[in-house]
Design a protein around this motif. Structure first.
Motif, PDB file in Angstrom:
ATOM      1  N   SER A 101       0.850  -1.187   0.000  1.00 18.24           N
ATOM      2  CA  SER A 101       0.000   0.000   0.000  1.00 18.24           C
ATOM      3  C   SER A 101       0.885   1.236   0.000  1.00 18.24           C
ATOM      4  CB  SER A 101      -0.924   0.015   1.221  1.00 18.24           C
ATOM      5  OG  SER A 101      -0.160   0.119   2.424  1.00 18.24           O
ATOM      6  N   VAL A 102       0.324   2.332  -0.451  1.00 19.15           N
ATOM      7  CA  VAL A 102       1.014   3.607  -0.382  1.00 19.15           C
ATOM      8  C   VAL A 102       0.021   4.637   0.136  1.00 19.15           C
ATOM      9  CG1 VAL A 102       0.516   4.161  -2.803  1.00 19.15           C
ATOM     10  CG2 VAL A 102       2.366   5.340  -1.633  1.00 19.15           C
ATOM     11  N   THR A 103       0.438   5.372   1.156  1.00 16.26           N
ATOM     12  CA  THR A 103      -0.426   6.377   1.773  1.00 16.26           C
ATOM     13  C   THR A 103      -0.037   7.753   1.248  1.00 16.26           C
ATOM     14  OG1 THR A 103      -0.642   5.031   3.773  1.00 16.26           O
ATOM     15  CG2 THR A 103      -1.237   7.355   3.950  1.00 16.26           C
ATOM     16  N   VAL A 104      -0.996   8.406   0.613  1.00 15.47           N
ATOM     17  CA  VAL A 104      -0.774   9.716  -0.001  1.00 15.47           C
ATOM     18  C   VAL A 104      -1.481  10.772   0.829  1.00 15.47           C
ATOM     19  CG1 VAL A 104      -0.980  11.089  -2.105  1.00 15.47           C
ATOM     20  CG2 VAL A 104      -0.723   8.599  -2.260  1.00 15.47           C
ATOM     21  N   GLY A 105      -0.724  11.735   1.325  1.00 14.86           N
ATOM     22  CA  GLY A 105      -1.309  12.838   2.076  1.00 14.86           C
ATOM     23  C   GLY A 105      -1.614  14.003   1.146  1.00 14.86           C
ATOM     24  N   LEU A 106      -2.829  14.519   1.239  1.00 11.65           N
ATOM     25  CA  LEU A 106      -3.239  15.616   0.379  1.00 11.65           C
ATOM     26  C   LEU A 106      -4.528  16.221   0.914  1.00 11.65           C
ATOM     27  CD1 LEU A 106      -4.637  13.943  -2.921  1.00 11.65           C
ATOM     28  CD2 LEU A 106      -4.662  12.927  -0.658  1.00 11.65           C
ATOM     29  N   SER A 107      -4.776  17.466   0.573  1.00 10.53           N
ATOM     30  CA  SER A 107      -6.046  18.074   0.937  1.00 10.53           C
ATOM     31  C   SER A 107      -7.098  17.608  -0.049  1.00 10.53           C
ATOM     32  CB  SER A 107      -5.936  19.606   0.953  1.00 10.53           C
ATOM     33  OG  SER A 107      -5.417  20.082  -0.273  1.00 10.53           O
ATOM     34  N   LEU A 131      -4.151   2.042  -2.654  1.00 12.07           N
ATOM     35  CA  LEU A 131      -3.925   3.462  -2.401  1.00 12.07           C
ATOM     36  C   LEU A 131      -4.703   3.880  -1.164  1.00 12.07           C
ATOM     37  CD1 LEU A 131      -4.230   4.928  -6.008  1.00 12.07           C
ATOM     38  CD2 LEU A 131      -2.195   5.041  -4.560  1.00 12.07           C
ATOM     39  N   VAL A 132      -4.032   4.617  -0.282  1.00 13.12           N
ATOM     40  CA  VAL A 132      -4.691   5.163   0.904  1.00 13.12           C
ATOM     41  C   VAL A 132      -4.554   6.678   0.835  1.00 13.12           C
ATOM     42  CG1 VAL A 132      -4.752   5.237   3.418  1.00 13.12           C
ATOM     43  CG2 VAL A 132      -4.102   3.116   2.253  1.00 13.12           C
ATOM     44  N   PHE A 133      -5.673   7.382   0.709  1.00 15.60           N
ATOM     45  CA  PHE A 133      -5.666   8.839   0.703  1.00 15.60           C
ATOM     46  C   PHE A 133      -5.915   9.325   2.123  1.00 15.60           C
ATOM     47  CE2 PHE A 133      -7.283   7.982  -3.708  1.00 15.60           C
ATOM     48  CZ  PHE A 133      -6.132   8.402  -4.358  1.00 15.60           C
ATOM     49  N   ARG A 134      -5.033  10.206   2.597  1.00 19.88           N
ATOM     50  CA  ARG A 134      -5.169  10.710   3.969  1.00 19.88           C
ATOM     51  C   ARG A 134      -5.116  12.230   3.950  1.00 19.88           C
ATOM     52  NH1 ARG A 134      -1.759   7.385   8.050  1.00 19.88           N
ATOM     53  NH2 ARG A 134      -3.452   5.961   7.529  1.00 19.88           N
ATOM     54  N   GLN A 135      -6.075  12.849   4.632  1.00 17.75           N
ATOM     55  CA  GLN A 135      -6.140  14.304   4.647  1.00 17.75           C
ATOM     56  C   GLN A 135      -4.903  14.905   5.317  1.00 17.75           C
ATOM     57  OE1 GLN A 135      -8.764  16.548   3.407  1.00 17.75           O
ATOM     58  NE2 GLN A 135      -8.802  14.660   2.221  1.00 17.75           N
ATOM     59  N   ALA A 136      -4.295  15.858   4.622  1.00 16.89           N
ATOM     60  CA  ALA A 136      -3.092  16.526   5.140  1.00 16.89           C
ATOM     61  C   ALA A 136      -2.991  17.897   4.495  1.00 16.89           C
ATOM     62  CB  ALA A 136      -1.848  15.709   4.833  1.00 16.89           C
ATOM     63  N   HIS A 137      -2.222  18.778   5.106  1.00 14.44           N
ATOM     64  CA  HIS A 137      -1.987  20.101   4.532  1.00 14.44           C
ATOM     65  C   HIS A 137      -0.571  20.533   4.873  1.00 14.44           C
ATOM     66  CE1 HIS A 137      -2.575  21.749   8.579  1.00 14.44           C
ATOM     67  NE2 HIS A 137      -3.680  21.013   8.655  1.00 14.44           N
ATOM     68  N   SER A 138      -0.196  21.719   4.403  1.00 13.90           N
ATOM     69  CA  SER A 138       1.205  22.144   4.456  1.00 13.90           C
ATOM     70  C   SER A 138       1.770  22.229   5.870  1.00 13.90           C
ATOM     71  CB  SER A 138       1.363  23.507   3.761  1.00 13.90           C
ATOM     72  OG  SER A 138       0.559  24.491   4.388  1.00 13.90           O
ATOM     73  N   LEU A 152       3.839   9.542   0.574  1.00 12.15           N
ATOM     74  CA  LEU A 152       3.940  10.666  -0.354  1.00 12.15           C
ATOM     75  C   LEU A 152       3.047  11.778   0.145  1.00 12.15           C
ATOM     76  CD1 LEU A 152       3.575   8.943  -3.861  1.00 12.15           C
ATOM     77  CD2 LEU A 152       5.680   9.915  -2.918  1.00 12.15           C
ATOM     78  N   ALA A 153       3.357  13.002  -0.257  1.00 13.71           N
ATOM     79  CA  ALA A 153       2.507  14.130   0.113  1.00 13.71           C
ATOM     80  C   ALA A 153       2.420  15.105  -1.049  1.00 13.71           C
ATOM     81  CB  ALA A 153       3.049  14.842   1.350  1.00 13.71           C
ATOM     82  N   ILE A 154       1.201  15.546  -1.349  1.00 12.70           N
ATOM     83  CA  ILE A 154       0.966  16.600  -2.324  1.00 12.70           C
ATOM     84  C   ILE A 154       0.581  17.833  -1.530  1.00 12.70           C
ATOM     85  CG2 ILE A 154      -0.461  17.352  -4.262  1.00 12.70           C
ATOM     86  CD1 ILE A 154      -0.912  14.370  -4.895  1.00 12.70           C
ATOM     87  N   SER A 155       1.363  18.894  -1.673  1.00 11.21           N
ATOM     88  CA  SER A 155       1.169  20.044  -0.799  1.00 11.21           C
ATOM     89  C   SER A 155       1.618  21.332  -1.476  1.00 11.21           C
ATOM     90  CB  SER A 155       1.947  19.841   0.507  1.00 11.21           C
ATOM     91  OG  SER A 155       1.829  20.964   1.345  1.00 11.21           O
ATOM     92  N   SER A 156       1.049  22.422  -1.036  1.00  9.94           N
ATOM     93  CA  SER A 156       1.460  23.738  -1.530  1.00  9.94           C
ATOM     94  C   SER A 156       2.423  24.390  -0.552  1.00  9.94           C
ATOM     95  CB  SER A 156       0.244  24.644  -1.739  1.00  9.94           C
ATOM     96  OG  SER A 156      -0.503  24.756  -0.535  1.00  9.94           O
ATOM     97  N   GLY A 157       3.341  23.600  -0.017  1.00  6.60           N
ATOM     98  CA  GLY A 157       4.334  24.107   0.926  1.00  6.60           C
ATOM     99  C   GLY A 157       4.548  23.127   2.063  1.00  6.60           C
ATOM    100  N   GLY A 158       5.522  23.433   2.913  1.00  6.17           N
ATOM    101  CA  GLY A 158       5.756  22.633   4.098  1.00  6.17           C
ATOM    102  C   GLY A 158       6.667  21.441   3.907  1.00  6.17           C
TER     103      GLY A 158
END
Length: 302
Positions: A101-107, A131-138, A152-158
């Motif tokens: 599995s891969v956990t992806v952090g993103l808003s 795929l595991v989508f997990r709520q995250a932010h910068s 992994l993380a998709i973010s606009s900063g941080g």
């Protein structure tokens, strides 16, 4: 803590520890591992003996990790990750993702915009992967990556931190979303924008980028409601004359699925960079090397 000999320790207990930590429940950990709940409970008892600590305490919402368990989690997960990497090296194709599995952090604006595309691409290129989508932010992604709560993380900063790697996915902008039954115009002017009622998407619930841009012009707007999730907007906007100003990628995706209408934002809000981040130490893992280009493809197609 007991004086433990690794030669006499069942290393499968570490998989149980990881599952208990991430699931917060013995029953969910058992389902994840394909074990009975009594087997997981027995493993937890042995883990407590090994580490000389309760590790997980029962609460009204499940199992909560102790301080020692929180300290152990990144170490245990890193050890298991190395083992998984070693097994991938000797698989026939070198690309066996069954059971991984891969956990992806993103808003959720990114989850709405690219989630289904990433699922489709991963199913084709990485069969067997979950795929595991997990709520995250910068403000939290760096700690979540470092603590191995995310892969992994998709973010606009941080993401600018030692031990993390990142690449630029692109830039994003803003657009307005409205109910077409109440907005027949194709263009919003600033006067109509300011006089309208607004729904704000914000973790704090009071101020957003629109308010800051309006304040520079000595203007203000009337926010009638605020939510922390972009996914709630269709239910809040339908049947009203309110406006929501959100990242354009989410606006387009939400409108396409719900029949809402996208309008250009009359207020210049500029663009913001979007990055993909991961732990540098895991950069050569075949899983991450395979999925990163898929994320980039998804982002470039929105």
């Amino acid at each position: 803590m007991n004086n433990v000999d690794i030669a006499k320790t069942d290393l499968n207990l570490l998989k149980v520890f990881e599952a208990l930590y991430e699931e917060g429940s013995a029953s969910r950990a058992a389902t994840r591992l394909g074990l009975t709940q009594s087997a997981v409970s027995a493993a937890l008892k042995r883990l407590r003996d090994v580490y000389g600590d309760p590790l997980f305490l029962r609460t009204g919402r499940g199992l909560a990790p102790t301080l020692l368990a929180q300290q152990l989690k990144p170490v245990v997960s890193e050890a298991l990750q190395k083992i998984r990497q070693s097994l991938a090296m000797v698989s026939p194709s070198g690309r066996s993702f069954e059971g991984r599995s891969v956990t992806v952090g993103l808003s959720d604006d990114f989850e709405i915009a690219i989630g289904s595309r990433l699922i489709e691409r991963a199913a084709h290129a990485m069969p067997g992967l979950r795929l595991v989508f997990r709520q995250a932010h910068s403000q939290v992604v760096a700690d979540a990556l470092a603590g191995r709560n995310l892969d992994l993380a998709i973010s606009s900063g941080g993401l600018a931190r030692s031990g993390l790697s990142r690449c630029l996915l692109g830039e994003a902008s803003y657009a307005c979303v409205v109910d077409p039954e109440h907005w027949t115009t194709a263009v919003l002017d600033i006067d109509g924008f300011v006089s309208a009622e607004h729904i704000l998407v914000s973790s704090g619930g009071f101020v957003g980028i629109v308010d800051e841009a309006l304040a520079e012009r000595e203007l203000s707007r009337r926010v009638v409601a605020a939510t922390t999730h972009f996914a709630a907007l269709p239910y809040l906007l339908k049947g009203t004359s309110a406006i929501a100003t959100i990242p354009a990628h989410a606006a387009v995706s939400i409108a396409a699925m719900t029949g809402l209408k996208v309008l250009p934002c009359p207020l210049p809000l500029g663009h913001f960079s979007v990055e993909l981040g991961w732990r540098t130490a895991d950069g050569n893992d075949v899983l991450l090397r395979t999925i990163r280009p898929l994320v980039e493809e998804c982002f470039h197609s929105i």
